[in-house]
Enzyme design. Structure first.
Site, PDB file in Angstrom:
ATOM      1  N   HIS A   1       0.789  -1.263  -0.002  1.00 37.26           N
ATOM      2  CA  HIS A   1      -0.193   0.086  -0.030  1.00 37.26           C
ATOM      3  C   HIS A   1       0.914   1.224   0.041  1.00 37.26           C
ATOM      4  O   HIS A   1       0.392   2.435  -0.463  1.00 37.26           O
ATOM      5  CB  HIS A   1      -0.951   0.056   1.134  1.00 37.26           C
ATOM      6  CG  HIS A   1      -0.473   0.089   2.670  1.00 37.26           C
ATOM      7  ND1 HIS A   1      -0.160  -0.642   3.561  1.00 37.26           N
ATOM      8  CD2 HIS A   1      -0.273   1.460   3.117  1.00 37.26           C
ATOM      9  CE1 HIS A   1       0.248  -0.250   4.603  1.00 37.26           C
ATOM     10  NE2 HIS A   1       0.296   1.118   4.259  1.00 37.26           N
TER      11      HIS A   1
ATOM     12  N   ASP B   1       1.174  -7.552   2.141  1.00 34.75           N
ATOM     13  CA  ASP B   1       1.423  -6.290   2.074  1.00 34.75           C
ATOM     14  C   ASP B   1       2.870  -5.807   1.857  1.00 34.75           C
ATOM     15  O   ASP B   1       3.512  -5.411   2.613  1.00 34.75           O
ATOM     16  CB  ASP B   1       0.667  -5.656   3.183  1.00 34.75           C
ATOM     17  CG  ASP B   1       0.501  -4.105   2.885  1.00 34.75           C
ATOM     18  OD1 ASP B   1       0.777  -3.764   1.963  1.00 34.75           O
ATOM     19  OD2 ASP B   1      -0.336  -3.424   3.693  1.00 34.75           O
TER      20      ASP B   1
ATOM     21  N   SER C   1       3.972   2.196   8.350  1.00 35.52           N
ATOM     22  CA  SER C   1       3.863   1.235   7.252  1.00 35.52           C
ATOM     23  C   SER C   1       5.078   1.052   6.342  1.00 35.52           C
ATOM     24  O   SER C   1       5.778   1.886   6.096  1.00 35.52           O
ATOM     25  CB  SER C   1       2.588   1.852   6.274  1.00 35.52           C
ATOM     26  OG  SER C   1       1.309   1.792   7.098  1.00 35.52           O
TER      27      SER C   1
END
Length: 749
Positions: free
Chosen positions: A87, A224, A660
């Protein structure tokens, strides 16, 4: 004793204080030796603070980068290979995608260096060093008796001077950031690389598996991750993109452990967390919980539902809006979970109890303490009451009014618009420059814009904006629209807006800008989209922002004093500064948790769970045929654990947005996973941390290797990496032992 003198003494007492609550904290690497090393080693760290952060030799920090402006990445080979989240790389993957070459859906793997794709504007930023420069920044600035806006201006000037002096004569960049709400200031010297190329990304059915259904949730089965590579000039220094650039040679890259994790294992998250507000008062928490979050959730809910409908109906729109949708949905669901968590913790009441203790402490002290702190909390309460309507109006402008892309685009033309108004004719050269800049922005905007979709969104959001904004702060222009379309409704207005505005197409917008440059300003001034945007922005600037800024400036001053007071009140406590997109380290341990009565979550998930969730009728749970085949044949290579492939695990590290892509590292300094999310029950940790509920969600590095090697057949990338600690290898990485690379046998894909 003055407040500043008290804070100076406090810096000494912090060296011998007790730790914060278990696993809470986002710590400055510079201070690990003084504040955290002993506690970390007690919990399982085998390294020293110097091996984590050093300016004299390669250390873990030299493998950590800020990826773009809002994520983290880690270097996992001596050839500049960079690992981050799927992402985080989503916008770049989208930019290379089209209906014909849909890398979002199919994935992308560069099998040769020549296939690695450049990404203009993408950067990777290393921290060279950091330094406490509080004394230099606050030099000459009065501690009291100065307006907050004036203080901030002086702080900015001093900070810029300090930063410029720190990098003079070097190729580095630098900035200064406030800590503890402006009680301290730290300098960060950086090296920014500009040539970052896409190397590999799994298909969305792996990289986004679970989609919005599983977002912010556990158990999780999302692969991810994406892979990029940093390129440098011939001197291994930052250089603009050039085919002649070479892969960057880092001072350190993270070895990768195949040994896996077990409950209780020590973990660290090293990255660039974005924003937290751990020292927020009860009135600030209430503003978030009862005012701001509910409004933003409702607005985004309406927009996301409309986008979802149109994206499912058209592949073109799906690709155009994929990154925008993901960004909107991420915080929409986060805010929902945050409110649930704050309610479950009874956060407002807990904060009120702490404030009552602070008030008793303030009033029981000497005259200096009473003068500095006794009136603080009542004044904060008053300022929050003053700003409440203005905060809500601001949220409705940013989320609802400017959530309509046509309005947001018209707002981007405001510089041109303002040069054509006010009765003073702008110089032709200035106007031409503004028009040219607007055109450049238009190219980027229209690439991912659908006017029919935006029109449907506008029909949803404009009524929310008009009805939700406090009446006294709603533009007269919008009030007139409400009256004019009281019978036919907002849909009628929106239909006319999109039918009459020329700013809905690239050709129309260019024509308007060309006419303005040719001396016809009415082409823009009379466009209905520009008129709507100008009315909203004008009211925002004149009726909302001044009061909002005055109140929030005062809140900032009072909050800074409150945090200073908390540190004086609790000298036995180790305080960590709120996250502000600077390099931090959090540490904890692998652990499951109980989200509700009678429910127990394990600490990891596996490929078996992916197959259990598989649903070809639900886009969130589609499984690639190749992945299903590997599972059926149990073709897991060296990445198996207990008869399957581990996919994700959870731990107690304190993380937030910006973490992230952060590496999750074991006690030996080896990469064991990549952080990508928090559990829904723990999203309130930006405001209040609960060690029993907060968990960071990590992609197990073995699943990343499995996907790269067995699924994608990109084993050449695995060969770049330093693999250590395989269960059957008998090797491990320790500070005094050279890492041994594990030989992994692979079948050709």
């Amino acid at each position: 004793m003055t407040l500043r003198s008290r804070l100076a003494l406090l810096a000494l007492t912090l060296l011998t204080t007790f730790s914060a609550r278990a696993d809470e904290g986002m710590w400055l690497p510079l201070l690990l030796k003084q504040l955290n090393e002993a506690d970390m080693q007690k919990k399982g760290l085998k390294l020293t603070a110097e091996q984590i952060y050093s300016i004299n030799q390669g250390s873990l920090k030299d493998a950590i980068v800020q990826f773009g402006g809002g994520c983290t990445g880690e270097i996992i080979s001596d050839q500049g290979l960079l690992l981050t989240n799927h992402h985080c790389g989503y916008g770049q993957i989208q930019s290379h995608s089209s209906v014909e070459n849909d890398y979002l859906t199919k994935g992308y793997w560069a099998m040769t260096p020549g296939q690695e794709l450049p990404n203009p504007g993408l950067t990777a930023t290393f921290i060279v060093r950091m330094e406490d420069v509080t004394g230099q920044v606050l030099a000459g600035i009065p501690a009291t008796g100065i307006a907050e806006a004036q203080r901030e201006q002086l702080v900015l000037q001093n900070s810029q001077r300090v930063a410029q002096a720190a990098v003079q004569g070097t190729g580095y960049q630098a900035f200064v950031r406030p800590m503890f709400n402006g009680n301290e200031y730290y300098l960060f010297v950086t090296e920014v690389f500009q040539d970052i190329r896409l190397v590999g990304a799994p298909p969305s059915s792996i990289g986004k598996f679970g989609g919005d259904t599983d977002n912010w949730a556990w158990p999780r089965h999302t692969g991810d991750f994406s892979l990029f590579r940093i390129y440098a000039g011939p001197d291994n220094k930052p250089a603009p993109y050039s085919p002649a650039n070479k892969p960057f040679k880092p001072r350190h890259h993270l070895p990768i452990s195949l040994a896996g994790v077990q409950p209780g294992d020590f973990t660290m998250v090293f990255g660039f967390p974005g924003r937290t507000n751990e020292y927020l008062t009860s009135w600030g928490v209430d503003e978030v919980y009862s005012l701001s979050n509910p409004a933003k959730i409702a607005i985004r809910d309406a927009k996301l539902k409309q986008l979802d409908t149109d994206m499912k109906a058209s592949d073109k729109i799906r690709i155009q809006y994929a990154a925008k949708y993901a960004s909107l949905a991420n915080y929409w669901k986060k805010w929902i979970g945050e409110n649930r968590g704050l309610r479950k913790l009874d956060a407002v009441r807990v904060k009120q109890e702490r404030e009552a203790e602070f008030q008793r402490w303030a009033e029981s002290g000497d005259a200096a303490r009473r003068a500095a702190f006794a009136g603080l909390l009542p004044e904060l309460k008053q300022q929050y009451a003053t700003v409440r309507d203005y905060t809500l109006a601001r949220d409705y402008v940013s989320e609802a009014a400017l959530g309509v892309e046509l309005v947001a685009y018209a707002n981007s033309l405001m510089a041109v618009y303002e040069l054509t108004t006010g009765g003073i004719k702008a110089p032709a050269a200035e106007l031409a420059a503004a028009v040219e800049k607007a055109k450049n922005g238009s190219v980027r905007f229209f690439k991912n814009y659908s006017a029919p979709t935006d029109q449907k969104v506008a029909a949803q959001l404009l009524p929310l904006y008009a009805n939700g904004t406090p009446a006294a702060l709603l533009p007269a222009y919008v009030k007139q629209l409400q009256k004019q379309y009281a019978t036919t409704g907002w849909n009628a207005y929106v239909a006319q807006l999109y039918a009459k505005s020329r700013l809905t197409t690239e050709a129309g917008a260019y024509a308007v800008l060309d006419e303005v440059a040719a001396g016809k300003p009415d082409a823009l001034r009379q466009d209905p989209a520009m008129q709507l945007a100008a009315a909203i922005v004008s009211t925002y600037r004149t009726a909302i922002l001044p009061t909002y800024n005055v109140a929030t400036d005062q809140i900032a001053l009072l909050q800074r004093t409150y945090v200073a007071g908390l540190r004086l009140q609790q000298p036995e406590r180790k305080f960590y500064p709120d996250a502000n997109s600077t390099l931090r380290l959090a540490y904890g341990q692998v652990a499951g948790y109980e989200p509700a009565d009678g429910v127990q979550y394990d600490f990891y998930t596996t490929l078996d769970g992916i197959m259990e969730k598989a649903d070809p009728t639900n886009p969130d749970f589609e499984v690639p045929a190749r992945l299903a085949e590997l599972h059926k044949n149990k073709d897991y290579g060296p990445y198996a654990y207990k008869g399957s492939v581990p996919v994700c695990f959870i731990a107690t590290n304190h993380t937030t947005g910006g973490n992230s892509g952060s590496p999750v590292i074991n006690g030996r300094g080896e990469l064991i996973g990549t952080n990508f999310d928090r559990n829904w029950e723990g999203t309130m940790s930006d405001i209040m941390f609960d060690p029993d509920r907060v968990r960071n969600i990590t992609l197990d590095v073995r699943y990343m290797l499995f996907v790269v090697d067995k699924f994608a057949g990109a084993g050449h990338l695995v060969k770049e990496m330093t693999l250590v600690g395989a269960p059957d290898s008998g090797t491990e990485a320790t500070p005094d032992k050279k890492l041994k690379k594990v030989k992994v046998k692979r079948k050709k894909a």
